[in-house]
Design an enzyme around this catalytic site. Structure first.
Site, PDB file in Angstrom:
ATOM      1  N   SER A  86       0.883  -0.812  -0.043  1.00 27.39           N
ATOM      2  CA  SER A  86       0.178   0.256   0.366  1.00 27.39           C
ATOM      3  C   SER A  86       0.904   0.853   0.009  1.00 27.39           C
ATOM      4  CB  SER A  86      -1.018   0.079   0.807  1.00 27.39           C
ATOM      5  OG  SER A  86      -1.148   1.378   1.562  1.00 27.39           O
ATOM      6  N   GLY A 125      -3.948  -3.985   6.276  1.00 33.61           N
ATOM      7  CA  GLY A 125      -2.308  -4.228   7.079  1.00 33.61           C
ATOM      8  C   GLY A 125      -3.060  -2.672   7.978  1.00 33.61           C
ATOM      9  N   LYS A 145      -3.372   5.606  -2.880  1.00 27.69           N
ATOM     10  CA  LYS A 145      -4.325   6.231  -2.133  1.00 27.69           C
ATOM     11  C   LYS A 145      -4.639   7.816  -2.454  1.00 27.69           C
ATOM     12  CE  LYS A 145      -3.691   4.303   2.631  1.00 27.69           C
ATOM     13  NZ  LYS A 145      -5.136   3.546   3.040  1.00 27.69           N
ATOM     14  N   LYS A 149      -9.091  -7.089   8.335  1.00 27.37           N
ATOM     15  CA  LYS A 149      -8.833  -6.242   9.201  1.00 27.37           C
ATOM     16  C   LYS A 149      -8.579  -7.542  10.984  1.00 27.37           C
ATOM     17  CE  LYS A 149      -7.033  -2.099   6.943  1.00 27.37           C
ATOM     18  NZ  LYS A 149      -6.537  -0.964   7.384  1.00 27.37           N
ATOM     19  N   GLU A 157     -11.292   0.431  -2.626  1.00 31.80           N
ATOM     20  CA  GLU A 157     -11.676   0.471  -1.323  1.00 31.80           C
ATOM     21  C   GLU A 157     -12.291   1.363  -0.182  1.00 31.80           C
ATOM     22  OE1 GLU A 157      -7.807  -0.682   0.847  1.00 31.80           O
ATOM     23  OE2 GLU A 157      -8.643  -1.023   2.373  1.00 31.80           O
ATOM     24  N   LYS A 175      -1.748  -0.863  -3.852  1.00 38.25           N
ATOM     25  CA  LYS A 175      -2.883   0.416  -3.525  1.00 38.25           C
ATOM     26  C   LYS A 175      -1.900   1.770  -3.643  1.00 38.25           C
ATOM     27  CE  LYS A 175      -5.312   0.186   0.705  1.00 38.25           C
ATOM     28  NZ  LYS A 175      -5.272  -0.357   1.877  1.00 38.25           N
ATOM     29  N   ASP A 189     -13.570  -1.496   3.687  1.00 37.14           N
ATOM     30  CA  ASP A 189     -12.521  -2.086   5.138  1.00 37.14           C
ATOM     31  C   ASP A 189     -13.439  -1.505   6.098  1.00 37.14           C
ATOM     32  OD1 ASP A 189     -10.191  -1.418   6.686  1.00 37.14           O
ATOM     33  OD2 ASP A 189      -9.710  -0.541   4.772  1.00 37.14           O
ATOM     34  N   ASP A 191      -7.529   3.482  -2.130  1.00 38.08           N
ATOM     35  CA  ASP A 191      -8.417   3.614  -1.263  1.00 38.08           C
ATOM     36  C   ASP A 191      -8.531   4.291  -1.333  1.00 38.08           C
ATOM     37  OD1 ASP A 191      -9.064   2.707   1.045  1.00 38.08           O
ATOM     38  OD2 ASP A 191      -6.792   1.612   2.279  1.00 38.08           O
TER      39      ASP A 191
HETATM   40  O1  OSB Z   1      -6.955   2.079   5.314  1.00 35.80           O
HETATM   41  O2  OSB Z   1      -6.327   0.159   4.787  1.00 35.80           O
HETATM   42  C1  OSB Z   1      -5.676   1.415   5.124  1.00 35.80           C
HETATM   43  C2  OSB Z   1      -2.613   2.155   6.649  1.00 35.80           C
HETATM   44  C3  OSB Z   1      -3.266   2.459   7.755  1.00 35.80           C
HETATM   45  C4  OSB Z   1      -4.727   3.031   8.103  1.00 35.80           C
HETATM   46  C5  OSB Z   1      -5.415   2.245   7.156  1.00 35.80           C
HETATM   47  C6  OSB Z   1      -4.943   1.738   6.145  1.00 35.80           C
HETATM   48  C7  OSB Z   1      -3.494   1.340   5.840  1.00 35.80           C
HETATM   49  C8  OSB Z   1      -3.008   0.946   4.269  1.00 35.80           C
HETATM   50  C9  OSB Z   1      -1.568   0.659   4.588  1.00 35.80           C
HETATM   51  O3  OSB Z   1      -3.592   1.231   3.279  1.00 35.80           O
HETATM   52  C10 OSB Z   1      -1.781  -1.346   5.454  1.00 35.80           C
HETATM   53  C11 OSB Z   1       0.012  -1.387   5.843  1.00 35.80           C
HETATM   54  O4  OSB Z   1       0.607  -1.323   4.720  1.00 35.80           O
HETATM   55  O5  OSB Z   1      -0.208  -1.885   7.062  1.00 35.80           O
HETATM   56 MG    MG Z   2      -8.302   1.079   3.810  1.00 37.36          MG
END
Ligand code: OSB
Ligand code: MG
Length: 368
Positions: free
Chosen positions: A136, A291, A164, A263, A214, A162, A239, A189
């Protein structure tokens, strides 16, 4: 088992690079580690994944510790626990606070797996020997910088990336990525940054052959997501909206998503995570493991969960060195050609590195 001692450690880990989402930036990770010891001396580890600020869900590092100290630890200490599945019933008088519940439930699963001489993956019913992983990528200062990063991750073998997005940082960014990397397994996401009034922008994303979009809409919504899904070809992945089996059941029934990101912390533990996995499998909804910028203990739990059969899409569990100069486990989590080998030894399959943990600990408290 009966837990006789629980140690909570607050640690702070420097990150190699800041991570930016639609709601904020994290440049160091604070988290709680739970070390539980039962009457026979077996030690289990859990990780509380909440951040310092409540931008992802309402929990924080401080609320987690408050819940553990004042409610969850007193419920569990010296109580006979036959199987980790019983923990959620013991916690049934406590509303929500899923990440706090999950942190200690994870330590109990670790003890249970060791005492039944299984890997955590086996104890959960997982049978994959290796899992496919992606990565991500947070919001970057420029699209060129983002594309360079993505190319680096693809070269390392990660199976999907992924990125953001947020309003004003979406269609043009994805168009630029697609121009350079037309076949990249790519998803986005939004961390809840849009509403139905952004329908036009969200529909434009349909043109880019994304694996999924997402959590475009509100954290507590499944109704508007269902409306949006009917107007999109690209599957929506939920999520933040899924915090329990019941949330997942309702979202599936309404048609709010085509994919679910599970998660462990967000849903209150491994038992609930597995129930959601099983429900999605029955309903042909593919899942993947999300994650929370976990340190090694959380990563180990994610790897074990991902060994279940309906985790058919690459998750966000990157290798330790993706975020950390030095992880808190040995060996560290290694990604080879986009795969992580699922450990077969009893318990979580990684050993906490006490030298590193002690160095990173800000405070610590022992409960007996
Ligand atoms: O929305 O999935 C998410 C990180 C922190 C909080 C929310 C998210 C995320 C990530 C990274 O997208 C996930 C990771 O690499 O651990
Ligand atoms: Mg997410």
């Amino acid at each position: 088992m009966k837990l006789e001692q629980i140690t909570v450690r607050h640690i702070k880990m420097p990150m190699k690079a800041p991570f930016t989402t639609s709601f904020g930036t994290i440049d160091e990770k604070e988290l709680l580690l739970i070390e539980a010891i039962d009457q026979s001396g077996t030690v289990g580890w859990g990780e509380a994944v909440a951040f310092v600020a409540p931008w992802y869900t309402e929990e924080t590092v401080k609320t987690t510790w408050h819940m553990l100290e004042d409610f969850l630890i007193p419920i569990l200490l010296h109580k006979e626990i036959g199987h980790p599945d019983e923990v959620s019933a013991l916690f049934s008088s406590i509303r929500r606070n899923c990440m706090a519940k999950s942190s200690i439930e994870g330590a109990i699963w670790d003890i249970y797996a060791q005492q039944t001489k299984q890997s955590l993956a086996q104890a959960l019913g997982g049978d994959k020997e290796q899992i496919e992983v992606g990565v991500s990528v947070g919001i970057q200062s420029s699209t060129d910088a983002l594309i360079d990063l993505l190319k680096g991750h693809v070269n390392k073998g990660y199976k999907r990336v992924k990125v953001k997005i947020k309003p004003g940082h979406d269609v043009e960014v994805i168009r630029a990525i697609r121009a350079e990397m037309p076949d990249l397994p790519l998803m986005v996401d939004a961390n809840s940054a849009y509403s139905l009034s952004d329908m036009n922008v969200l529909q434009q994303l349909d043109a880019f052959n994304l694996l999924m979009i997402e959590q475009p809409l509100a954290v507590d919504d499944i109704v508007d997501h269902a409306k949006l899904q009917r107007k999109l070809k690209t599957p929506i992945c939920l999520d933040e909206s899924i915090t329990s089996y019941e949330d997942a059941r309702k979202a599936i029934e309404l048609g709010s998503c085509g994919v679910i990101n599970i998660k462990i912390g967000r849903v209150g533990g491994l038992t609930e995570a597995r129930r959601i996995h099983d429900l999605c499998k029955e309903n042909n909804i593919p899942v993947w493991c999300g994650g929370m910028l976990e340190a090694g203990i959380g990563r180990a739990h994610n790897i074990a969960l991902t060994s279940l059969s309906n985790f058919v899409l690459p998750g966000d569990t990157a290798g330790s060195s993706h975020y950390w100069y030095e992880d808190i486990i040995t060996p560290e989590v290694i990604v080879e050609d986009g795969y992580i080998h699922v450990p077969q030894t009893a318990g979580i399959g990684y050993t906490p590195n006490m030298k590193v943990i002690d160095k990173l600990t800000i405070s610590k408290k022992v409960y007996q």
